[in-house]
Design a protein around this motif. Structure first.
Motif, mmCIF file in Angstrom:
data_model
loop_
_atom_site.group_PDB
_atom_site.id
_atom_site.type_symbol
_atom_site.label_atom_id
_atom_site.label_comp_id
_atom_site.label_asym_id
_atom_site.label_seq_id
_atom_site.Cartn_x
_atom_site.Cartn_y
_atom_site.Cartn_z
ATOM 1 N N LEU A 196 9.867 -35.705 39.355
ATOM 2 C CA LEU A 196 9.796 -35.678 37.889
ATOM 3 C C LEU A 196 9.538 -37.074 37.326
ATOM 4 O O LEU A 196 8.752 -37.252 36.393
ATOM 5 C CB LEU A 196 11.094 -35.115 37.318
ATOM 6 N N GLU A 197 10.181 -38.058 37.910
ATOM 7 C CA GLU A 197 10.014 -39.429 37.443
ATOM 8 C C GLU A 197 8.577 -39.917 37.669
ATOM 9 O O GLU A 197 7.983 -40.568 36.808
ATOM 10 C CB GLU A 197 11.004 -40.328 38.182
ATOM 11 N N ILE A 198 8.020 -39.602 38.828
ATOM 12 C CA ILE A 198 6.652 -40.025 39.149
ATOM 13 C C ILE A 198 5.651 -39.415 38.180
ATOM 14 O O ILE A 198 4.699 -40.079 37.729
ATOM 15 C CB ILE A 198 6.305 -39.632 40.606
ATOM 16 N N LEU A 199 5.849 -38.155 37.805
ATOM 17 C CA LEU A 199 4.894 -37.455 36.951
ATOM 18 C C LEU A 199 5.077 -37.753 35.462
ATOM 19 O O LEU A 199 4.216 -37.405 34.651
ATOM 20 C CB LEU A 199 4.997 -35.943 37.183
ATOM 21 N N GLU A 200 6.184 -38.405 35.098
ATOM 22 C CA GLU A 200 6.492 -38.616 33.673
ATOM 23 C C GLU A 200 5.370 -39.293 32.879
ATOM 24 O O GLU A 200 5.054 -38.879 31.763
ATOM 25 C CB GLU A 200 7.800 -39.413 33.558
ATOM 26 N N PRO A 201 4.694 -40.320 33.434
ATOM 27 C CA PRO A 201 3.667 -41.000 32.629
ATOM 28 C C PRO A 201 2.469 -40.132 32.260
ATOM 29 O O PRO A 201 1.756 -40.457 31.304
ATOM 30 C CB PRO A 201 3.231 -42.162 33.541
ATOM 31 N N VAL A 202 2.236 -39.051 32.978
ATOM 32 C CA VAL A 202 1.041 -38.240 32.678
ATOM 33 C C VAL A 202 1.367 -36.926 31.971
ATOM 34 O O VAL A 202 0.470 -36.151 31.660
ATOM 35 C CB VAL A 202 0.219 -37.946 33.956
ATOM 36 N N LEU A 203 2.650 -36.667 31.703
ATOM 37 C CA LEU A 203 3.035 -35.417 31.053
ATOM 38 C C LEU A 203 3.659 -35.706 29.685
ATOM 39 O O LEU A 203 4.656 -36.422 29.595
ATOM 40 C CB LEU A 203 4.037 -34.645 31.925
ATOM 41 N N ASN A 204 3.064 -35.132 28.648
ATOM 42 C CA ASN A 204 3.631 -35.303 27.307
ATOM 43 C C ASN A 204 4.886 -34.463 27.128
ATOM 44 O O ASN A 204 5.849 -34.883 26.479
ATOM 45 C CB ASN A 204 2.598 -34.917 26.249
ATOM 46 N N GLU A 205 4.860 -33.257 27.689
ATOM 47 C CA GLU A 205 6.017 -32.363 27.660
ATOM 48 C C GLU A 205 6.109 -31.652 28.998
ATOM 49 O O GLU A 205 5.100 -31.526 29.723
ATOM 50 C CB GLU A 205 5.879 -31.309 26.546
ATOM 51 N N VAL A 206 7.312 -31.178 29.325
ATOM 52 C CA VAL A 206 7.463 -30.379 30.537
ATOM 53 C C VAL A 206 8.232 -29.097 30.222
ATOM 54 O O VAL A 206 9.169 -29.105 29.417
ATOM 55 C CB VAL A 206 8.190 -31.139 31.674
ATOM 56 N N ILE A 207 7.777 -28.033 30.864
ATOM 57 C CA ILE A 207 8.525 -26.776 30.852
ATOM 58 C C ILE A 207 8.972 -26.544 32.284
ATOM 59 O O ILE A 207 8.142 -26.391 33.185
ATOM 60 C CB ILE A 207 7.656 -25.612 30.345
ATOM 61 N N VAL A 208 10.271 -26.583 32.506
ATOM 62 C CA VAL A 208 10.787 -26.381 33.853
ATOM 63 C C VAL A 208 11.142 -24.908 34.021
ATOM 64 O O VAL A 208 11.638 -24.257 33.110
ATOM 65 C CB VAL A 208 12.001 -27.276 34.155
ATOM 66 N N SER A 209 10.843 -24.406 35.217
ATOM 67 C CA SER A 209 11.027 -22.984 35.467
ATOM 68 C C SER A 209 11.343 -22.777 36.935
ATOM 69 O O SER A 209 11.727 -23.717 37.643
ATOM 70 C CB SER A 209 9.766 -22.221 35.041
ATOM 71 N N ARG A 210 11.163 -21.554 37.398
ATOM 72 C CA ARG A 210 11.380 -21.256 38.810
ATOM 73 C C ARG A 210 10.330 -20.267 39.294
ATOM 74 O O ARG A 210 9.836 -19.445 38.524
ATOM 75 C CB ARG A 210 12.791 -20.692 39.040
ATOM 76 N N THR A 211 10.010 -20.350 40.575
ATOM 77 C CA THR A 211 9.140 -19.363 41.198
ATOM 78 C C THR A 211 10.003 -18.219 41.715
ATOM 79 O O THR A 211 11.226 -18.218 41.546
ATOM 80 C CB THR A 211 8.367 -19.981 42.373
ATOM 81 N N THR A 212 9.366 -17.276 42.388
ATOM 82 C CA THR A 212 10.113 -16.160 42.971
ATOM 83 C C THR A 212 10.761 -16.542 44.306
ATOM 84 O O THR A 212 11.484 -15.741 44.893
ATOM 85 C CB THR A 212 9.197 -14.948 43.189
#
Length: 462
Positions: free
Chosen positions: A376-392
């Motif tokens: 999450l920290e690595i991707l922070e600079p390229v994401l304006n917002e995040v929606i966290v979820s789960r797969t099956t």
């Protein structure tokens, strides 16, 4: 004329029965220990191969190990070899949608009939090894071991001119490692699967170098100095000297192009210019250089420049589903199977390099045994917002807990928690569309995340 309907009816019934048998086989394989739950050993797969007459020695092999980029590199190697007129087998993992994607013949997933036939050929010997192991209080063959046995039987039966085989995990004790590869390929090595491979780069490098066999040629991506030192030492022990990207081969020039990138590569045997690769990100350019070196090593021992038109056609036809793949427009939805920090770093660099969205909304779903906070920290600079979820996946991190990790890094105003992936995708698309055009959605965190988003948007090819 009267016989034709009967023949057609028999054919339809045969196909129906074959599909039914395929479903039964899948359930039987799935009932075995999964890929992330294994007992490191080559004993079981080696025993099955011996009982089958060692089909894995019936064809030459290019064996691909490393931490990230294995699947893309494997697919590029196979595509170039196929362009040269060779009959190919390809083994990759995991699959996106269909178990048969893992075993490809001449670029296409093995068809149902051939999968069933190969499975039926190996099943009696799998059962014998299972029984022998049980008598010694050992485990049954795993899901992955069974698929390796099916793949090698199918490749020998085809027959193929060459098989390009991706390691599942590690190297030394990975079930694929019952082959004696002509070429061993090492993609960048970083930390992953620490509970099996250990928590040091040196230990992981030793494990992955276990695919080096006497007489093989070794080509490697750029590695950390301590990793490169180990690869050189272990390669020399089997009588070879590895060729490294940045020394013996590498990218001469790279620029972003519409739909991918344009490359010039110095190979082992010469220079290749005007190469179009329809994949995004600097990491895919490096994968292409590594793949080309592997093909040169296999075809001419790395001593000759190959037909540039065939190389151009091979790379131009390369695909890697689920790897920074555009699966929808308006808004653009990208999926990527990054599932560890090194993969997240490559993804971030690719987003910064190849895309220019006014706003990017991330849909993030990660598995329990991964370093979610660092990803999450690595991707922070390229994401304006995040929606966290789960797969099956039963291994998925609970969205509430993942949301807490995300809030620590992004702040509350940039994080939304959505319990299921379909709703998460819908909300991300709405957020990306807010304020007009120019927004995009990036869905990542695991191969499962990429696969399930692809399926939701109707992309089911692997």
């Amino acid at each position: 004329m009267s016989g034709r309907p009967d023949a057609a009816q028999r054919e339809a019934e045969h196909k129906l029965q074959t599909r039914k048998r395929m479903r039964e086989i899948e359930q039987s394989i799935l009932s075995r220990a999964p890929e992330h739950d294994l007992e490191p050993s080559l004993d079981r797969i080696a025993a099955v191969m011996e009982l089958l007459g060692d089909p894995q020695h019936a064809f030459p092999v290019i064996h691909v190990t490393g931490t990230n980029g294995k699947t893309s590199t494997t697919r590029m190697i196979e595509r170039m070899l196929r362009e040269m007129g060779l009959s190919t087998g390809r083994f990759t993992s995991p699959h996106l949608h269909n178990i048969r994607e893992r075993i490809a013949l001449n670029g296409s997933p093995i068809d149902i009939e051939k999968f069933v036939a190969s499975y039926e050929d190996v099943l009696p010997f799998i059962e014998m090894v299972d029984a022998r192991s049980a008598a010694e209080a050992g485990p049954r063959m795993t899901y992955f071991e069974v698929l390796v046995a099916v793949a090698y039987a199918a490749f020998a039966d085809a027959p193929v001119d060459v098989a390009v085989v991706e390691v599942g995990m590690g190297g030394s004790w990975d079930a694929t490692n019952v082959v004696n590869a002509q070429v061993a390929v090492v993609t960048p090595i970083s930390l992953d699967h620490e509970h099996f491979l250990g928590s040091s780069l040196e230990g992981i490098a030793i494990e992955k170098a276990g695919i080096f066999k006497a007489g093989c040629l070794v080509v490697s991506a750029v590695q950390e100095p301590e990793v490169a030192e180990i690869l050189v030492r272990l390669a020399q022990e089997v009588g070879t000297t590895p060729a490294f990207e940045g020394n013996e081969f590498g990218i001469l020039h790279r620029e972003v192009a519409v739909g991918g990138q344009q490359l010039a590569i110095r190979g082992l045997g010469g220079d290749y210019d005007e190469l179009f690769l329809p994949l995004h990100g600097p990491h895919q350019g490096h994968n292409a250089a590594l793949a080309l070196a592997a093909v040169e090593a296999f075809v001419g021992g790395g001593e000759h420049r190959l037909d540039i038109d065939l190389i151009r056609a091979g790379l131009a036809g390369a695909t890697s589903p689920g790897r920074l793949e555009v699966v929808r427009r308006s808004p653009t939805v990208l999926v990527d199977g990054a599932h560890n920090p090194a993969g997240a770093l490559a993804l971030r660099a690719a987003m910064e390099d190849s895309f220019n969205f006014a706003k990017i909304v991330g849909v993030i779903a990660i598995l329990e045994d991964k370093n979610a906070s660092l990803m999450l920290e690595i991707l922070e600079p390229v994401l304006n917002e995040v929606i966290v979820s789960r797969t099956t996946s039963p291994r998925a991190i609970n969205p509430d807990r993942l949301g807490e990790l995300a809030v620590e890094i992004y702040g509350e105003g940039r994080v939304t928690v959505v319990d299921n992936l379909p709703d998460a995708l819908d909300q991300a698309a709405e957020k990306a569309d807010e304020g007009g055009f120019g927004g995009g959605v990036l869905a990542t965190g695991s191969i499962t995340t990429a696969a399930e988003i692809r399926m939701l948007l109707g992309a089911t090819d692997g």
